[in-house]
Design a protein around this motif. Structure first.
Motif, PDB file in Angstrom:
ATOM      1  N   GLY A 194       0.820  -1.212   0.000  1.00  0.00           N
ATOM      2  CA  GLY A 194       0.000   0.000   0.000  1.00  0.00           C
ATOM      3  C   GLY A 194       0.854   1.262   0.000  1.00  0.00           C
ATOM      4  N   VAL A 195       1.906   1.279   0.830  1.00  0.00           N
ATOM      5  CA  VAL A 195       2.822   2.433   0.877  1.00  0.00           C
ATOM      6  C   VAL A 195       3.516   2.610  -0.468  1.00  0.00           C
ATOM      7  CG1 VAL A 195       4.938   3.315   1.930  1.00  0.00           C
ATOM      8  CG2 VAL A 195       3.143   2.374   3.385  1.00  0.00           C
ATOM      9  N   CYS A 196       3.962   1.486  -1.068  1.00  0.00           N
ATOM     10  CA  CYS A 196       4.619   1.545  -2.378  1.00  0.00           C
ATOM     11  C   CYS A 196       3.664   2.080  -3.447  1.00  0.00           C
ATOM     12  CB  CYS A 196       5.143   0.173  -2.784  1.00  0.00           C
ATOM     13  SG  CYS A 196       6.592  -0.338  -1.841  1.00  0.00           S
ATOM     14  N   ALA A 197       2.405   1.667  -3.391  1.00  0.00           N
ATOM     15  CA  ALA A 197       1.420   2.142  -4.363  1.00  0.00           C
ATOM     16  C   ALA A 197       1.195   3.643  -4.204  1.00  0.00           C
ATOM     17  CB  ALA A 197       0.109   1.376  -4.202  1.00  0.00           C
ATOM     18  N   ILE A 198       1.121   4.101  -2.969  1.00  0.00           N
ATOM     19  CA  ILE A 198       0.942   5.541  -2.718  1.00  0.00           C
ATOM     20  C   ILE A 198       2.148   6.321  -3.241  1.00  0.00           C
ATOM     21  CG2 ILE A 198       0.813   7.297  -0.901  1.00  0.00           C
ATOM     22  CD1 ILE A 198      -0.900   5.268   0.696  1.00  0.00           C
ATOM     23  N   LEU A 199       3.377   5.855  -2.943  1.00  0.00           N
ATOM     24  CA  LEU A 199       4.590   6.522  -3.412  1.00  0.00           C
ATOM     25  C   LEU A 199       4.682   6.517  -4.939  1.00  0.00           C
ATOM     26  CD1 LEU A 199       7.208   5.278  -0.781  1.00  0.00           C
ATOM     27  CD2 LEU A 199       6.202   7.551  -0.974  1.00  0.00           C
ATOM     28  N   LEU A 200       4.291   5.405  -5.543  1.00  0.00           N
ATOM     29  CA  LEU A 200       4.284   5.319  -7.002  1.00  0.00           C
ATOM     30  C   LEU A 200       3.293   6.338  -7.596  1.00  0.00           C
ATOM     31  CD1 LEU A 200       5.300   3.894  -9.555  1.00  0.00           C
ATOM     32  CD2 LEU A 200       3.418   2.280  -9.286  1.00  0.00           C
ATOM     33  N   GLY A 201       2.125   6.459  -6.974  1.00  0.00           N
ATOM     34  CA  GLY A 201       1.133   7.435  -7.424  1.00  0.00           C
ATOM     35  C   GLY A 201       1.662   8.862  -7.307  1.00  0.00           C
ATOM     36  N   ILE A 202       2.345   9.174  -6.212  1.00  0.00           N
ATOM     37  CA  ILE A 202       2.928  10.507  -6.028  1.00  0.00           C
ATOM     38  C   ILE A 202       3.976  10.779  -7.111  1.00  0.00           C
ATOM     39  CG2 ILE A 202       4.400  11.893  -4.501  1.00  0.00           C
ATOM     40  CD1 ILE A 202       2.864  10.619  -2.136  1.00  0.00           C
ATOM     41  N   ASN A 203       4.818   9.788  -7.399  1.00  0.00           N
ATOM     42  CA  ASN A 203       5.838   9.963  -8.450  1.00  0.00           C
ATOM     43  C   ASN A 203       5.210  10.209  -9.820  1.00  0.00           C
ATOM     44  OD1 ASN A 203       8.093   9.791  -6.842  1.00  0.00           O
ATOM     45  ND2 ASN A 203       8.344   7.590  -7.113  1.00  0.00           N
ATOM     46  N   VAL A 204       4.131   9.478 -10.124  1.00  0.00           N
ATOM     47  CA  VAL A 204       3.448   9.676 -11.405  1.00  0.00           C
ATOM     48  C   VAL A 204       2.865  11.083 -11.484  1.00  0.00           C
ATOM     49  CG1 VAL A 204       1.442   8.950 -12.763  1.00  0.00           C
ATOM     50  CG2 VAL A 204       2.993   7.234 -11.804  1.00  0.00           C
ATOM     51  N   ILE A 205       2.240  11.551 -10.406  1.00  0.00           N
ATOM     52  CA  ILE A 205       1.662  12.901 -10.378  1.00  0.00           C
ATOM     53  C   ILE A 205       2.750  13.959 -10.531  1.00  0.00           C
ATOM     54  CG2 ILE A 205       0.499  14.593  -8.890  1.00  0.00           C
ATOM     55  CD1 ILE A 205      -1.149  12.196  -7.786  1.00  0.00           C
ATOM     56  N   GLN A 206       3.877  13.800  -9.833  1.00  0.00           N
ATOM     57  CA  GLN A 206       4.979  14.763  -9.955  1.00  0.00           C
ATOM     58  C   GLN A 206       5.556  14.771 -11.363  1.00  0.00           C
ATOM     59  OE1 GLN A 206       7.631  13.588  -6.784  1.00  0.00           O
ATOM     60  NE2 GLN A 206       6.869  15.207  -5.442  1.00  0.00           N
ATOM     61  N   SER A 207       5.682  13.596 -11.961  1.00  0.00           N
ATOM     62  CA  SER A 207       6.213  13.516 -13.327  1.00  0.00           C
ATOM     63  C   SER A 207       5.290  14.226 -14.310  1.00  0.00           C
ATOM     64  CB  SER A 207       6.395  12.062 -13.751  1.00  0.00           C
ATOM     65  OG  SER A 207       7.324  11.413 -12.921  1.00  0.00           O
ATOM     66  N   LEU A 208       3.990  13.989 -14.189  1.00  0.00           N
ATOM     67  CA  LEU A 208       3.040  14.669 -15.063  1.00  0.00           C
ATOM     68  C   LEU A 208       3.057  16.171 -14.833  1.00  0.00           C
ATOM     69  CD1 LEU A 208      -0.001  12.215 -14.911  1.00  0.00           C
ATOM     70  CD2 LEU A 208       1.534  12.613 -16.847  1.00  0.00           C
ATOM     71  N   TRP A 209       3.173  16.596 -13.599  1.00  0.00           N
ATOM     72  CA  TRP A 209       3.221  18.014 -13.253  1.00  0.00           C
ATOM     73  C   TRP A 209       4.450  18.677 -13.884  1.00  0.00           C
ATOM     74  CZ3 TRP A 209       6.141  20.819  -9.294  1.00  0.00           C
ATOM     75  CH2 TRP A 209       5.655  22.108  -9.082  1.00  0.00           C
ATOM     76  N   LEU A 210       5.587  17.991 -13.889  1.00  0.00           N
ATOM     77  CA  LEU A 210       6.795  18.546 -14.490  1.00  0.00           C
ATOM     78  C   LEU A 210       6.669  18.708 -16.000  1.00  0.00           C
ATOM     79  CD1 LEU A 210       9.654  16.771 -12.499  1.00  0.00           C
ATOM     80  CD2 LEU A 210       9.038  19.182 -12.457  1.00  0.00           C
ATOM     81  N   PHE A 211       5.889  17.847 -16.653  1.00  0.00           N
ATOM     82  CA  PHE A 211       5.702  17.972 -18.098  1.00  0.00           C
ATOM     83  C   PHE A 211       4.946  19.249 -18.462  1.00  0.00           C
ATOM     84  CE2 PHE A 211       6.421  13.300 -18.369  1.00  0.00           C
ATOM     85  CZ  PHE A 211       7.457  13.351 -19.295  1.00  0.00           C
ATOM     86  N   PHE A 212       4.054  19.696 -17.592  1.00  0.00           N
ATOM     87  CA  PHE A 212       3.221  20.851 -17.891  1.00  0.00           C
ATOM     88  C   PHE A 212       3.663  22.117 -17.167  1.00  0.00           C
ATOM     89  CE2 PHE A 212       0.495  17.110 -18.535  1.00  0.00           C
ATOM     90  CZ  PHE A 212       0.257  17.276 -19.887  1.00  0.00           C
ATOM     91  N   ARG A 213       4.779  22.069 -16.486  1.00  0.00           N
ATOM     92  CA  ARG A 213       5.280  23.229 -15.753  1.00  0.00           C
ATOM     93  C   ARG A 213       6.569  23.706 -16.403  1.00  0.00           C
ATOM     94  NH1 ARG A 213       8.905  24.385 -11.693  1.00  0.00           N
ATOM     95  NH2 ARG A 213       8.247  26.032 -10.302  1.00  0.00           N
ATOM     96  N   HIS A 214       6.703  25.047 -16.509  1.00  0.00           N
ATOM     97  CA  HIS A 214       7.925  25.621 -17.046  1.00  0.00           C
ATOM     98  C   HIS A 214       8.891  25.890 -15.905  1.00  0.00           C
ATOM     99  CE1 HIS A 214       6.309  26.066 -21.027  1.00  0.00           C
ATOM    100  NE2 HIS A 214       5.204  26.583 -20.505  1.00  0.00           N
ATOM    101  N   GLU A 215      10.131  25.636 -16.172  1.00  0.00           N
ATOM    102  CA  GLU A 215      11.156  25.837 -15.158  1.00  0.00           C
ATOM    103  C   GLU A 215      11.435  27.318 -14.998  1.00  0.00           C
ATOM    104  OE1 GLU A 215      15.747  24.632 -15.005  1.00  0.00           O
ATOM    105  OE2 GLU A 215      14.363  22.971 -15.261  1.00  0.00           O
ATOM    106  N   ARG A 216      11.563  27.778 -13.783  1.00  0.00           N
ATOM    107  CA  ARG A 216      11.897  29.171 -13.513  1.00  0.00           C
ATOM    108  C   ARG A 216      13.383  29.251 -13.239  1.00  0.00           C
ATOM    109  NH1 ARG A 216       8.769  33.091  -9.410  1.00  0.00           N
ATOM    110  NH2 ARG A 216       7.280  32.868 -11.084  1.00  0.00           N
TER     111      ARG A 216
END
Length: 196
Positions: free
Chosen positions: A22-44
């Motif tokens: 369960g912890v691994c699934a939650i961490l995997l979900g967080i990593n997927v969300i962060q990865s998707l967020w980085l695709f749509f965010r411009h670096e400052r």
């Protein structure tokens, strides 16, 4: 008894496995969300070069007001603090930062300025006093005193406002236009009266 202990251990191990899964699934979900967020965010990128007065940032297609102000003041120096010997050299530097569509007009203006300065043995100095930045339109208005000199004698002084219109080209800030917006030209005798 051994069977009961083994079943109890097995039950504990299954519980631990389920918790860890369960912890691994939650961490995997967080990593997927962060990865998707980085695709749509411009670096400052925060830049603080030593010769500029303040830090600024560039984020995707947006520029901080401080960056627009610093670049406009920098370019104004190259365009308005000129002598007959430096106008073309400084102009060549400016032409590196002009949009291709405006290159011909800027080059013609520089050549005309060089002829005028050479013919009259002039030099000009611009002392900015006020800057108005419009980040949403990528424009900057600079107001200040433009003084013209022959040798070390000031022959004219004008309070002028210039406007830089910038263009964003793939995260690079280029000059689209540089125009005189307002001028309060003082005649030679008026400037001399002020000095007296």
């Amino acid at each position: 008894m051994d069977l009961r202990i083994n079943q109890h251990r097995l039950k504990d191990l299954k519980f631990q496995r389920d918790v860890i899964a369960g912890v691994c699934a939650i961490l995997l979900g967080i990593n997927v969300i962060q990865s998707l967020w980085l695709f749509f965010r411009h670096e400052r990128i925060i830049i603080t070069p030593p010769q500029l007065a303040q830090g600024f940032w560039v984020e995707g297609n947006r520029f901080s007001p401080q960056y627009l102000e610093e670049m406009a003041l920098h370019y104004a120096h190259f365009l308005l603090d000129v002598t007959e010997k430096t106008v073309l050299y400084q102009g060549d530097i400016i032409l590196r930062y002009v949009v291709p569509e405006a290159y011909g007009a800027f080059k013609a203006k520089l050549l005309a300025d060089e002829k005028r300065l050479r013919r009259n043995h002039l030099s000009t100095r611009f002392a900015p006093s006020d800057v108005m930045v419009s980040p949403e339109h990528l424009s900057v208005e600079i107001t200040g005193e433009l003084m013209s000199y022959v040798g070390d004698k000031r022959i004219s002084q004008a309070r002028e406002t210039y406007r830089f219109q910038f263009h964003n080209q793939s995260g690079r800030l280029l000059i689209k236009s540089f125009t005189l917006v307002k001028s309060d030209q003082k005649a030679e005798h008026e400037a001399n009266l002020e000095e007296s």
